[in-house]
Scaffold this motif. Structure first.
Motif, mmCIF file in Angstrom:
data_model
loop_
_atom_site.group_PDB
_atom_site.id
_atom_site.type_symbol
_atom_site.label_atom_id
_atom_site.label_comp_id
_atom_site.label_asym_id
_atom_site.label_seq_id
_atom_site.Cartn_x
_atom_site.Cartn_y
_atom_site.Cartn_z
ATOM 1 N N LYS A 46 0.891 5.741 4.495
ATOM 2 C CA LYS A 46 -0.464 6.260 4.803
ATOM 3 C C LYS A 46 -0.521 7.761 4.518
ATOM 4 O O LYS A 46 -1.487 8.256 3.960
ATOM 5 C CB LYS A 46 -0.782 6.005 6.280
ATOM 6 N N SER A 64 -4.475 -8.408 5.095
ATOM 7 C CA SER A 64 -5.483 -8.892 6.069
ATOM 8 C C SER A 64 -6.252 -10.059 5.463
ATOM 9 O O SER A 64 -6.436 -11.079 6.071
ATOM 10 C CB SER A 64 -6.435 -7.765 6.444
ATOM 11 N N ALA A 78 -1.502 2.196 0.947
ATOM 12 C CA ALA A 78 -1.684 1.629 2.294
ATOM 13 C C ALA A 78 -2.966 0.798 2.330
ATOM 14 O O ALA A 78 -2.999 -0.287 2.911
ATOM 15 C CB ALA A 78 -1.748 2.763 3.315
ATOM 16 N N ARG A 79 -4.003 1.287 1.635
ATOM 17 C CA ARG A 79 -5.278 0.538 1.620
ATOM 18 C C ARG A 79 -5.061 -0.832 0.955
ATOM 19 O O ARG A 79 -5.435 -1.866 1.502
ATOM 20 C CB ARG A 79 -6.340 1.327 0.844
ATOM 21 N N ILE A 80 -4.388 -0.816 -0.202
ATOM 22 C CA ILE A 80 -4.154 -2.087 -0.917
ATOM 23 C C ILE A 80 -3.307 -3.016 -0.046
ATOM 24 O O ILE A 80 -3.601 -4.196 0.109
ATOM 25 C CB ILE A 80 -3.455 -1.815 -2.271
ATOM 26 N N HIS A 122 -3.128 -3.085 3.137
ATOM 27 C CA HIS A 122 -3.979 -3.584 4.227
ATOM 28 C C HIS A 122 -4.857 -4.721 3.713
ATOM 29 O O HIS A 122 -4.892 -5.807 4.280
ATOM 30 C CB HIS A 122 -4.827 -2.427 4.768
ATOM 31 N N GLU A 123 -5.510 -4.481 2.569
ATOM 32 C CA GLU A 123 -6.383 -5.521 2.001
ATOM 33 C C GLU A 123 -5.561 -6.788 1.751
ATOM 34 O O GLU A 123 -5.916 -7.882 2.168
ATOM 35 C CB GLU A 123 -7.022 -5.056 0.692
ATOM 36 N N PRO A 155 -1.952 7.076 0.508
ATOM 37 C CA PRO A 155 -2.986 6.314 1.241
ATOM 38 C C PRO A 155 -3.570 5.160 0.424
ATOM 39 O O PRO A 155 -3.884 4.105 0.989
ATOM 40 C CB PRO A 155 -4.035 7.381 1.557
ATOM 41 N N GLU A 156 -3.658 5.334 -0.913
ATOM 42 C CA GLU A 156 -4.240 4.236 -1.721
ATOM 43 C C GLU A 156 -3.362 2.992 -1.652
ATOM 44 O O GLU A 156 -3.850 1.858 -1.612
ATOM 45 C CB GLU A 156 -4.454 4.698 -3.176
#
Ligand code: 4FV
Length: 253
Positions: A218, A233, A225-227, A229-230, A222-223
């Motif tokens: 993160k 989830s 971490a976003r991927i 997460h997507e 951060p990019e």
């Protein structure tokens, strides 16, 4: 697996080829690397490989002849008719761990190392299968990018990594940056190893490592971490994009 590496400085590769995991993989016959000197495919007594750019401008450009002849030589001599030709260039597709995995199953790769302002566009249009970049910065030549590609692929070949090394669960293969590593001594100049790692409680260690990997990702990427997460989830069916389950399972972030 076979690599042909076309360069005007083939001597640059000796260190990479004669040390460590790559040396061992070559000795074990897992990979065969041939260095091809571009100047051996020149026709003038100055062994010229470059010329001034049409339309004017700074610098020099690799002429097409020697490159076409060198690639055809590589294709002809090692049953390389289905070899993939890769040109290392800042204009290429960003190199990733996923691509290293994809390349590790290609039987024969021919790498073209540029110099100066680059190569005549007809080489790219009619000879090259894929342009690859190792990052948004400019080097003096394509040799170091070729070494990076070679190294990241060879270590993924079955049997290349010794027992102490593992390509599983490492950075990027989990979609996250790696968790912190510690080894002896437990105390160094007053700096101690996190208690949890000395606890022997593997569930707690696993949890701590996941948190640390996420925390670092993160903060630094951060990019990613976003991927992550997507991916973790959204149920597999819905995303359809590299829905591989990470080593942390998908209980989300
Ligand atoms: C490069 C890179 C790179 C550009 C001019 C060689 C140099 C010179 N290649 N990823 N970044 N190449 O900087 O792959 O010809």
């Amino acid at each position: 697996m076979k690599f042909d590496i076309i360069s005007v400085f083939p001597e640059l590769f000796s260190g990479v080829l004669d040390c460590g995991i790559i040396r061992r993989a070559r000795q074990a016959g897992l990979v065969d690397v041939r260095l091809v000197n571009l100047r051996d495919f020149t026709s003038d007594r100055h062994r010229s490989v470059d010329d001034r750019p049409y339309g004017g401008g700074e610098g020099m450009v690799f002429i097409p002849g020697p490159l076409f002849d060198a690639v055809e030589f590589c294709r002809a001599t090692k049953g390389g008719e289905n070899a993939k030709v890769v040109f290392l260039t800042p204009q290429g597709r960003p190199w990733t761990q996923n691509m290293a995995g994809e390349f590790a199953v290609i039987p024969h790769l021919i790498l073209i190392c540029g110099r100066y302002e680059g190569v005549d566009q007809r080489v790219i249009d009619y000879l090259v299968d894929l342009e690859v970049s190792i990052g948004d910065f400019i080097l003096t030549g394509g040799e170091i990018p070729a070494m990076a590609l070679l190294d990241s692929v060879v270590r993924l070949l079955p049997g290349a990594l010794g027992c102490g090394e593992s390509a599983v669960n490492e950075s990027f293969s989990t979609g996250l940056l790696d968790y912190p590593q510690y080894t002896r001594p437990a105390e160094y100049r007053g700096y101690s190893v996190p208690e949890v790692l000395l606890s022997g409680d593997h569930a707690k260690i696993e949890k701590w490592r996941k948190e640390k990997a996420l925390e670092k990702t993160k903060r630094v990427r951060p990019e990613l971490a976003r991927i992550f997460h997507e991916n973790s989830s959204a149920p597999a069916a819905q995303t359809g994009v590299n829905t591989r389950r990470t080593q942390w399972g998908d209980e989300g972030i």
